[in-house]
Enzyme design. Sequence first.
Site, PDB file in Angstrom:
ATOM      1  N   SER A 137       0.853  -1.188   0.000  1.00  0.00           N
ATOM      2  CA  SER A 137       0.000   0.000   0.000  1.00  0.00           C
ATOM      3  C   SER A 137       0.887   1.235   0.000  1.00  0.00           C
ATOM      4  O   SER A 137       2.024   1.188   0.473  1.00  0.00           O
ATOM      5  CB  SER A 137      -0.890   0.010   1.252  1.00  0.00           C
ATOM      6  OG  SER A 137      -1.578   1.238   1.376  1.00  0.00           O
ATOM      7  N   TYR A 150      -2.027   0.610  10.735  1.00  0.00           N
ATOM      8  CA  TYR A 150      -2.034   0.104   9.363  1.00  0.00           C
ATOM      9  C   TYR A 150      -0.742   0.456   8.631  1.00  0.00           C
ATOM     10  O   TYR A 150      -0.163  -0.380   7.933  1.00  0.00           O
ATOM     11  CB  TYR A 150      -3.241   0.667   8.611  1.00  0.00           C
ATOM     12  CG  TYR A 150      -3.380   0.148   7.207  1.00  0.00           C
ATOM     13  CD1 TYR A 150      -3.497  -1.216   6.950  1.00  0.00           C
ATOM     14  CD2 TYR A 150      -3.423   1.021   6.124  1.00  0.00           C
ATOM     15  CE1 TYR A 150      -3.636  -1.691   5.657  1.00  0.00           C
ATOM     16  CE2 TYR A 150      -3.576   0.556   4.827  1.00  0.00           C
ATOM     17  CZ  TYR A 150      -3.679  -0.800   4.595  1.00  0.00           C
ATOM     18  OH  TYR A 150      -3.817  -1.265   3.309  1.00  0.00           O
TER      19      TYR A 150
END
Length: 251
Positions: A137, A150
């Site tokens: 990501s 995250y």
Amino acid sequence: MSAQQTPAKTAVVTGASSGIGAATARQLAAAGYHVYCAARRVDRIEALAAEIGGTAVECDVTSEESVTRLAEVVGERLDVLVNNAGGAFGASPVSAADSDEWRQMYEVNVIGLMQVTRALLPALVATGAGAILNVGSTAGRIAYEGGAGYTAAKHGTQVVTETLRLELWDQPVRIMEIAPGMVKTDEFALVRFEGDREKAEAVYAGVAEPLVAEDIADAITWMVTRPAHVNIDELVIRPRAQAAQHKVHRT
């Protein structure tokens, strides 16, 4: 099988029950791969496998026993592994962080990725031209408020990918990572905000054309189908509207 027939190339896609995983399974199948669709939600992967002529394998990547079973089903040879299983849970600042949410993110994005890779690596080496593609990501490259758990986990995904490339430098296995930015799928934001659809929709509010799962699947398929001597180390992919993690054009 006759002498003229060549066995289909094989691919494993984890987290194949929805979103990027399901889209990737479909596109790899269209490219000629027999796809092992691995995920926890059996009804979904069975339907997907039936649709694309693949094999459904119930798998929780955080469970060593479950991952061992996946490796047994796949067998001795595997051409492509797409480590897609992952997720974000919560958006609290560090001062109000939920320890269980952080553990869950690390377990699936880092430990799970490691366990699947470890289990399937011998089969990938055995083909003489294996490929591992980890779905990271842009959160694995920059921090943002409310995303520490995250971003830490996805930084872990990136570093594991880089380390694998160094450790397997003399083995016939390519190591790649795709790092998507803003991708609108049915579940990612909804899961992050515990089913709060208003919060989930706010993530994409005003963005005319966020990326969708098929965009990422298309890029993944391109990456893993390059010639065996071509390694796409990393590919960062964002919608045109997202200039950076914090700078998004909204109408």
